[in-house]
Structures are given as structure tokens and as C-alpha cells.
Design a protein around this motif. Structure first.
Motif, PDB file in Angstrom:
ATOM      1  N   VAL A 797       0.864  -1.178   0.000  1.00  0.00           N
ATOM      2  CA  VAL A 797       0.000   0.000   0.000  1.00  0.00           C
ATOM      3  C   VAL A 797       0.899   1.227   0.000  1.00  0.00           C
ATOM      4  N   TRP A 798       0.692   2.112  -0.965  1.00  0.00           N
ATOM      5  CA  TRP A 798       1.438   3.362  -1.060  1.00  0.00           C
ATOM      6  C   TRP A 798       0.457   4.507  -0.849  1.00  0.00           C
ATOM      7  N   THR A 799       0.706   5.343   0.133  1.00  0.00           N
ATOM      8  CA  THR A 799      -0.224   6.432   0.441  1.00  0.00           C
ATOM      9  C   THR A 799       0.352   7.781   0.011  1.00  0.00           C
ATOM     10  N   THR A 800      -0.553   8.627  -0.483  1.00  0.00           N
ATOM     11  CA  THR A 800      -0.170   9.962  -0.933  1.00  0.00           C
ATOM     12  C   THR A 800      -1.394  10.858  -0.907  1.00  0.00           C
ATOM     13  N   ASN A 801      -1.250  12.093  -1.360  1.00  0.00           N
ATOM     14  CA  ASN A 801      -2.378  13.008  -1.481  1.00  0.00           C
ATOM     15  C   ASN A 801      -3.183  12.659  -2.714  1.00  0.00           C
ATOM     16  N   THR A 802      -4.300  12.022  -2.557  1.00  0.00           N
ATOM     17  CA  THR A 802      -5.140  11.698  -3.697  1.00  0.00           C
ATOM     18  C   THR A 802      -6.573  11.508  -3.228  1.00  0.00           C
TER      19      THR A 802
END
Length: 984
Positions: A797-802
Motif C-alpha cells: 500500500v502506497w499512500t499519498t495526497n489523492t
């Protein structure tokens, strides 16, 4: 342009429903542009008559929104959802798989909407033409399609009115994804201030917060006024005659219309009398204010005046073309920010042009200093001028761009059409926009005056009061506030609902679901079949040229319109793990640093003066029959007009043999720029990054791609940039690592590629021999690159502003040369067409979905793009496999999948691009014979083959998963604890 005749021009034949206006042969493009007008409606037709068999069609419409509800964008989607003659639910996507098209799409710009396609097959071209004409001018615009493509409210649990309300819609989710990008926010915000009253003030794609305000009646009203032939521009390219095309235009559509009772235009913008300075905010999960953007923008003159447009391009390129340009140099070397703004340059497609520049990675308090830096740099140019050599280099680049035959990624004819379309939209002269030579000659004379550039920078910029300084500051709470506002709006709507309203929402959801599930009669649509597929691929042939060099020189004789392409190809050496991590930066820096006694600024100036630039790239691929065995090459590429081939060759040689790595500040700047581009790429290519992560342990090349240019590469460049900024020792060590790589590359065996016309062969090959004769490596003791084998699973799981998600799932399969590769390739198209499009895009609301075999990683991959869902989409990937295995299927579905694959395999590129593809394919076993064999295997795939490979390879226990999402969405995954978690 309105004269009925033109001197010394033979009028081309045209249909009786059209009148010819003028024609002009453009020698630099080797085509004739013919202008016509439809007598009954006034519709314009520009035909670019060429000997190309790849025929292109585009119909453009002036679409001028007066708000940010996204009406033009939503209309672009919904007109493709069924028409009078083709009353099926999804004719556009159906035709994608019933066609041999080389391009099909639709675009919404700020003030026009366009519907283009291209095909090399005559029958296919006219099939698509009939569907496009009916879709654009006789669309059904079903309310259910508006609900699906635009926006709607549904209950979170579809049939339970006690559950929460949610917004759904393809465009709604697409724009949530688009506006998650800080660069998109920067552009829309700058446009809002630069254009205070005209249509550019608004977001033509739609602001997510405004899209729900659009009503179905407003959509219909916009369609009736804007989608009329009197508001249309037809543009075509290729070897089909204009008369035959016009007969179809008239019979299929235009004859049913009269004149439009209004003129749709963009008014001139109201001008500021003094500069405007504003601060706005964008969503960020990084508390560091040093991610602020400071951008200056100027409103310039009309884009339809070709001389004024090229003047503006000239000035923009003088200031920003490369690192030797004064404004780019000031921005790149400034300590006020990390890198030049991604918006640096000229925007010339609007009715009135704008010029922008600035810095990203700055701090809020630097706004005045950034503005002062820009204005001081411009003032210096206004006082001191620009050297004649630099001006000549800029004009050279404009000429080279005009002459180059492109076509890789988008058909060349469509690129030409799109370069003329904005002028046609604003009732200018698109023929002039295609024929730059006369204006370039006028500019050459103008720049001979030392005062010309000084006056230009004063007139367009320094003395222009219509200037905006925008500071876009990160805000870590903005996302929450937006989510809360959307939730509050939905809550207010729900509180106002009566029982009847609730029942209608449920009924709409059920009706839409039924419509999405229905099986349309596809036989109403035209199609091509297997019998229409050409017998074989058209692959260019190169030959080895005899020269005194010990290393081979391969020449491809292609129609390049007076350009010569040169490549130096060195086999990649074995590299230690720490050097492998540095390899992508080495490729970038190799052509961006000083060489010998020349600084990087001097080298940049040389590149612009004699070539179309020099760049380097790495290519590391697995063997065609074993993905675990790899081979790599480094390629240095350049191109030049034939008159400059000697100077280009000298420059490539100087770059390759004389590069030095002692310009440490320059290296630091380049890494910061790479970091900025990498961070900006996530919301635009999140699906590709997620697929790369999911397949990252399927093969050595997949692992390296993820590590160097995938999600892991993005985190890596962020860490590297921070380290180089903080530590001079780390910077020196990094430079020495690149130097070590280069030393190894210099010792590697190499060869050369030349692509040009026949009369260039002897001179260009002799030039190579003279340049490289004394500097060739023997290759003795050389060890080529190898990578450790890998075949494993991942769950990431890669988290970012989206505001949306990107989901991917991958299964280990086989390399390109395996007999199962062909049915796996067809299987991807089969699942995408037959199942995924319906459940993930139409029902799920994602912008797109994908399934396909990747021979490089030896994996079969699923993905979704700008997706509001997460776990449900991952489950749909599994359901797609079960749909294949457990349900009855029609023979046409297999044929459509095969057509789609053949269309992509046969898609032509530019003459130079096709030659390069063939050459580099040969280096890695993708020979013409292998490509033709694979194509024939595709044509022989059966339904039984699909079932066999699905059962054999798409096994749940072997699957890998990777998703790009927000922190808030992670909990929606089933068993999130089984995933490795990473933050971008």
C-alpha cells in the motif's frame, strides 16, 4: 483566406455541398492544405492532402463554458454513449474493439472539444467516420448516461435509504483525480486570475465541488447550441480525397442542418491596469511550507496572429529554452526554490496567449524575492540584449520542429491538425499556423537588429501591467475541509429528501444498473473482421554500412524530411548495487553537464545551435524466451537538420568522451528537478506505478524498474535530494559514483545507428568514422550487466495526497517468446472489453481499467485508474477471471479482442521511430521474425486457449497486489495488516 480563388493553385475537387476557398502547398511538411466551406451550414473543412495511408479525421466544436460545472467535459463523454443511428449504450468503446484504428479518443480543451480518430484501413476509416458523425450531431444524451458519466447521488448501500448519500460519476471521479495534482491546481488557479472574465476563468473539465451543480437540462441546452455544424471545424489528413470525405459529411450529417443563428466566440479579456498578487492553497499531507509554488503570469496578445505568436515563442525560448537561457538559468540556480515551475513557458492555445515562469519548492515568505528575481532578469535582458548566436539557436529549434516528421504516440497527421485547430476555433488562419517558414524568415531579419529582443521583452513583459503573481501554499487541513464540505452538502440533501425522493434515487440506481447490465445488439455497428487484417507487419530494414570503424554502423534509409538521427549505443557493464541506484541520474546528467573545457552552459548553447538536443536513456530487458536473463544498453541520441550533421556528430562525440562530473551545484539542481517531476507524476500515472509495484518481484527488470523509476524510485529520489542538499560530502560521493559508471561505459563495446534519407548515408557514416576512429573501446575483459533472478509475491500500500485510488494486481506468467504469451495477450483485451469496462468504469465510476500480459516482467496485470473504490475493484479483478471461466461467451468477443491487439501491433510510428524500434528490438531478440511470429500466434488464438492460460496462470494464491491511495482509504482494504505500507 476568403477569396474564392488563389493564384497559381489548381482547385481540388470538392463535393457539390461544399465550396473551395483556397489551397496552399507547404514544402516543409510535404503536403497541401485545402480549405473548404459547407454551403448550407458554414462548417469549415481543412484537408491536409498527403500521401500517407494513415488517414486522420477530427471534428472540433467551439465549447465555451461560463462556469466550472464541467458541462463541456461531461458532454464530451455523454455524446459517445449512443446516437440516433447507433442506439446502443456504448458505441465508442464498442468501436474500439470492432476496429483497426491507430487512434481513437475525444478531448475537452479550455474552449473547444474535439473528436479525432485515425486508421490505415479504408473500410475501417469510413466505419468510424459514420459512428463519429452520428455521435456528435445526433446523440441521444440519455439521462442515465448523464448520471453515469457526469454525476449522481446514490445511497452508500444502493437499496437502503437509511445509509449515507454519496456522489458518483465518471467525470466527477476523473476530476477528483486530476485536481489532486498540485500542478493542475496551479494552472487552474493562475488561469482564474489571468483571465478574470472570459471562459478561461473557469475549469472546463469541471471542479469536483461544482460538478454536482450541473443539471441535465443545462447539458441539453449546451449541446443544442454548441454541437451544431455551423459551430464545427472538420479537419482531415491523409491520402483519401477531400471530395469523398465531404460527400460522407454531407450525407451523414450536414444536409440535415441549416445556418446556426448565433456565433459562439471567446471575447477579449478585460485588462488589468496594475499587477495582481494573490495567495491560494492546495491539498498537501506534508507540513513543510517549503513546497510552495511562486508563479508569475502575463496575459499577451491574440494567438491567431502568427507573427505575434512566433514572436512570443521566440521570446519564451530565448528566456527559457535551456539552462543557458537567462531566465531558466536564474531560476535553476536560485536558492529561493527547488526547481523552475512546471508552468514555465508560453501557452498559445487560448484566444489570448499567456507567459508564465516561477519556482516550486519555495517558502511563502519568498514571494517578493522570486518576483524580484524574475523582473531583474528580464530587466537585464532588456538592457543588455541577447547574443546573436543564442537567437540563431532559438530560430534553429523552431525550424527543426517545423520539419520533423513525428508520429510516435500520436499520429503525425493528428499532431499537425491539433497545431492548426486553435486558430480555426478562433476564426484565424490555421494554414498559416502550419506554414512557419515565411514568418521564420521574417523573424530572422528582425533579430538582426540588436534592439529587437530588448524591445520585445519590454513590450510583452516589463511594460505589460496585466501580470499576476500567484503563491500556491500547501495546506494539510484543506483535504479534510473539502471532505467535510462535501459530506455536509450531502447531509443537507438527504435531510431534505421525502420518501418519494428517496424512492426515486433508489430507482435511478436500479435503472442505471439494469442499463449497464443490458446486452445491446452490437450488429447495428459497423465492423472490420479478421479478414480485413493485413497479411504482415510493415517493418523497416536497416543495413550495416562499411566504414573503417571496428564497431558496426547500421543505417536506415527513411523519409525524414531532411533530418538525420544519430545514436551511440554502448552495452551496459556490470554494476554494483549502489551504482545501479545511480544509473538513472547518470543518464540524465550525461548530457546536462560540462565537457572538456566547456561548462554545462556552453554545452547547452552548442546543443541548441546545431541539434535538436542530446539525451541519453537506458534500456534493460529480459531475454525474449527467459525473463530472468537480462541485457542492457546505454544510448546517447541526437538529431539535426542535414546541413548540421557534422556539427551534431562532433557534439555527440564530445559529450560521450569528454563529460566531466565536477559541476556539483549543477548536479544538485538536476536531482532537485528530477524529484519535482517524479512527485508530480503520481496522480497522472498512478495506475502504471501501481502495476509496476505489483509486478516488482516477477522478474529482474521489473524489480529494477520499480526501484529506479517506480514508486520506490520516487521515495528514493526524495531521500537523495534531501541528502545532497544537506551534505557536501554526499554530493561529492554521488558525483564520483556517476564518474565510476562512466568509466565502465567508456570501456564497453558500442555500435552506432543512423536514420536519414538515402543521400545522407555516405557523408554521415564517413563523419562517424572520422569522429570515433581513435576513441573506440576494445571491449577486452568487458562483463555485461546481469541481475539476480527474482520470482516472488508482494502486497503493498502506497499512500499519498489523492482523492481517488489506483489499484493493481499481478500474476506470474511467461516471457514474450513463450507460446502462452499470445493467448495471455488476447486474454487481457478480452477481460477488459467483456467485463472490466462495465463493472469498474461504468458501475464503479473509475475513469478507466486495464488488463494485459507484460512480457518484460513475465506477468499478467490488472489495474484501475482514478478509481473511487479500492477493495471492491480488487475483488472485481477476481470476478473477471470467474466470468471468463464460468459463463458462456460469444465468438465475436474473441474476434474483437484479437482485432484490438492487432491494431496496437500494427500501429505505425514516425519513420525514424519505426527504424529505432526495429534496431533496438533486434538488440534484445525482438527481431522482425519474432514480431511477425507473435502476430501470427495472436491471429490463431482460440477460446480454449484463453480458458487454458487463465486456469494455468491466474491463480489467486500466486497474485501480488499494490495500491496507491490516501491514508484515510487504507482501512477499506480487507486485512490491511497483510500489506507493506509505504508513504510517498
Amino acid at each position: 483566406m476568403n477569396d474564392m480563388t488563389a493564384p497559381n493553385v489548381t482547385p481540388p475537387a470538392c463535393d457539390a455541398s461544399f465550396r473551395w476557398i483556397t489551397s496552399q502547398y507547404i514544402s516543409s511538411l510535404n503536403l497541401e492544405v485545402q480549405q473548404f466551406e459547407h454551403i448550407g451550414t458554414g462548417a469549415a473543412h481543412y484537408h491536409l492532402a498527403s500521401d500517407s495511408p494513415e488517414n486522420v479525421f477530427l471534428v472540433g466544436l467551439r465549447t465555451v463554458p461560463t462556469d466550472s460545472c464541467g458541462v463541456a467535459h461531461i458532454l464530451e463523454h455523454t455524446v459517445l454513449c449512443g446516437s440516433e443511428k447507433y442506439p446502443v449504450r456504448d458505441p465508442f468503446f464498442m468501436m474500439l474493439r470492432r476496429s483497426l484504428n491507430t487512434f481513437m479518443n475525444a478531448f475537452t480543451s479550455s474552449d473547444w472539444t474535439a473528436f479525432p480518430f485515425a486508421s490505415q484501413n479504408r473500410k475501417d476509416y469510413f466505419n468510424l467516420l459514420d459512428v463519429y458523425l452520428d455521435a456528435v450531431f445526433f446523440s441521444r444524451l440519455d439521462p442515465l448516461d448523464f448520471a453515469q458519466e457526469g454525476h449522481r447521488v446514490e445511497f452508500a448501500e444502493q437499496d437502503d435509504p437509511t445509509s449515507e448519500l454519496v456522489y458518483k460519476g465518471v467525470v466527477f471521479n476523473e476530476m477528483k483525480g486530476a485536481m489532486s495534482s498540485p500542478v493542475s491546481v496551479l494552472w487552474q488557479t493562475m488561469s482564474r486570475y489571468l483571465y478574470p472574465q472570459s471562459t478561461y476563468h473557469f475549469n472546463s473539465g469541471g471542479e469536483p465541488g461544482d460538478i454536482p451543480d450541473l443539471s441535465y437540462d443545462e447539458l441539453i441546452s449546451f449541446y443544442r447550441t454548441h454541437y451544431h455544424p455551423g459551430n464545427a471545424i472538420f479537419m482531415t489528413y491523409g491520402d483519401l480525397p477531400a471530395q469523398e470525405l465531404q460527400q460522407r459529411f454531407n450525407e451523414q450529417a450536414l444536409a440535415r442542418f441549416g445556418k446556426l443563428d448565433r456565433s459562439i466566440d471567446v471575447a477579449d479579456e478585460k485588462r488589468y491596469f496594475a499587477p495582481v498578487r494573490v495567495s491560494e492553497y492546495y491539498v498537501s499531507d506534508d507540513k513543510a511550507e517549503e513546497h510552495t509554488h511562486h508563479t508569475l503570469g502575463w496575459l499577451l496578445g491574440p494567438s491567431i496572429n502568427l507573427y505575434e505568436q512566433l514572436e512570443a515563442h521566440l521570446l519564451s525560448n530565448v528566456l527559457l529554452q535551456d539552462s543557458a537561457s537567462p531566465l531558466r538559468y536564474a531560476l535553476e540556480t536560485s536558492e529561493l526554490g527547488a526547481a523552475p515551475s512546471p508552468l514555465c513557458g508560453l501557452e498559445d492555445s487560448n484566444r489570448e496567449m499567456c507567459f508564465m515562469c516561477g519556482l516550486e519548492g519555495s517558502a511563502p515568505e519568498h514571494a517578493e524575492a522570486v518576483e524580484a528575481l524574475v523582473l531583474e532578469t528580464l530587466q537585464k535582458v532588456a538592457e543588455d540584449g541577447i547574443g546573436q548566436a543564442q537567437l540563431d539557436a532559438v530560430l534553429h529549434q523552431l525550424e527543426l520542429s517545423q520539419r520533423e516528421v513525428r508520429g510516435d504516440g500520436m499520429p503525425y497527421g493528428l499532431q499537425l491538425i491539433l497545431s492548426g485547430l486553435p486558430s480555426a476555433v478562433h476564426r484565424g488562419d490555421p494554414i498559416a499556423m502550419l506554414n512557419l517558414d515565411p514568418v521564420l524568415e521574417r523573424l530572422r531579419k528582425a533579430v538582426a537588429d540588436p534592439e529587437y529582443i530588448k524591445g520585445l521583452v519590454k513590450r510583452l513583459l516589463l511594460d505589460n501591467p496585466h501580470r499576476v503573481r500567484l503563491s500556491l501554499v500547501p495546506d494539510t487541513e484543506l483535504a479534510n475541509r473539502k471532505q467535510q464540505a462535501e459530506a455536509a452538502r450531502l447531509m443537507r440533501i438527504k435531510e431534505s429528501l421525502s420518501e418519494q425522493d428517496c424512492a426515486q434515487i433508489v430507482e435511478l440506481s436500479q435503472q442505471l444498473e439494469q442499463r449497464q447490465q443490458q446486452q445491446d445488439d452490437e450488429t447495428v455497428l459497423p465492423k472490420v473482421g479478421i479478414e480485413d487484417i493485413p497479411d504482415s507487419l510493415s517493418i523497416p530494414e536497416g543495413h550495416v554500412v562499411t566504414t573503417p570503424l571496428a564497431m558496426p554502423v547500421t543505417y536506415f534509409n527513411e523519409g525524414t524530411n531532411g533530418l538525420l538521427y544519430q545514436e551511440v549505443i554502448a552495452e551496459l557493464p556490470q554494476l554494483e548495487p549502489e551504482l545501479l541506484d545511480v544509473l538513472p541520474y547518470y543518464c540524465t546528467c550525461l548530457t546536462e553537464l560540462g565537457c572538456g573545457d566547456s561548462s554545462y552552459l556552453e554545452m547547452q548553447a552548442k546543443q541548441s545551435a546545431v541539434s535538436g538536443g542530446i539525451s541519453a536513456f537506458r534500456q534493460i530487458r529480459g531475454a525474449v524466451d527467459d525473463e530472468q536473463v537480462v541485457k542492457g544498453h546505454l544510448t546517447v541520441v541526437s538529431k539535426a537538420l542535414s546541413r548540421n550533421q557534422l556539427a551534431m556528430s562532433e557534439l555527440v562525440h564530445e559529450t560521450f568522451t569528454g563529460i566531466r562530473f565536477d559541476e556539483l551545484e549543477r548536479i544538485k539542481e538536476l536531482v532537485s528537478q528530477i524529484r519535482a517531476r517524479s512527485e508530480q507524476s503520481v496522480t497522472g500515472r498512478g495506475h502504471a506505478l501501481a502495476m509496476s509495484a505489483a509486478a516488482s518481484k516477477m522478474s529482474p527488470t521489473a524489480a529494477l524498474a520499480h526501484r529506479l523509476s517506480g514508486l520506490a524510485g520516487i521515495t528514493g529520489v526524495k531521500e537523495l535530494d534531501a541528502r545532497l542538499q544537506d551534505s557536501p560530502e554526499a554530493l561529492q560521493h554521488f558525483a564520483s559514483q556517476m564518474e565510476r559508471i562512466h568509466t565502465k561505459v567508456l570501456a564497453a563495446p558500442r555500435q552506432f545507428l543512423l536514420v536519414g534519407e538515402a543521400d545522407m548515408q555516405e557523408e554521415s557514416s564517413q563523419t562517424l568514422a572520422a569522429q570515433w576512429g581513435d576513441s573506440l573501446a576494445s571491449g577486452d575483459g568487458f562483463t555485461g550487466l546481469s541481475l539476480d533472478p527474482v520470482r516472488d509475491k508482494v502486497a503493498q500500500v502506497w499512500t499519498t495526497n489523492t482523492q481517488v485510488n489506483f489499484c493493481a494486481k499481478a500474476y506470474p506468467t511467461v516471457a514474450k517468446g513463450h507460446t502462452d504469451s499470445a493467448p495471455l495477450t488476447v486474454l487481457g483485451e478480452y477481460l477488459k472489453n467483456g467485463y472490466l469496462h462495465r463493472v469498474i468504469r461504468e458501475q464503479g465510476g473509475a475513469y478507466g481499467s486495464y488488463a494485459g500480459q507484460d512480457g518484460e516482467s513475465a506477468s499478467f496485470r490488472f489495474s484501475s485508474y482514478r478509481d473511487p473504490r479500492l477493495q471492491d475493484t480488487l475483488d472485481d479483478f477476481d470476478r473477471a477471471v470467474q466470468w471468463l471461466l464460468n459463463e458462456t461467451h460469444e465468438a465475436r468477443q474473441l474476434e474483437e479482442a484479437i482485432l484490438g491487439i492487432i491494431g496496437s501491433l500494427d500501429k505505425p510510428g514516425s519513420p525514424a521511430g519505426e527504424a529505432k524500434r526495429t534496431f533496438h528490438g533486434n538488440l534484445h531478440g525482438r527481431t522482425p521474425e519474432q514480431r511477425e511470429r507473435f502476430r501470427q500466434q495472436i491471429l490463431q488464438v482460440t477460446q480454449g486457449d484463453l480458458l487454458h492460460v487463465a486456469e494455468k496462470y491466474l491463480v489467486e494464491s500466486a497474485a501480488s497486489i499494490a495500491v496507491v491511495t490516501s491514508v484515510e482509504q487504507v482501512e477499506k482494504l480487507t486485512a490491511p495488516e497483510v500489506y507493506e505500507h509505504f508513504k510517498l
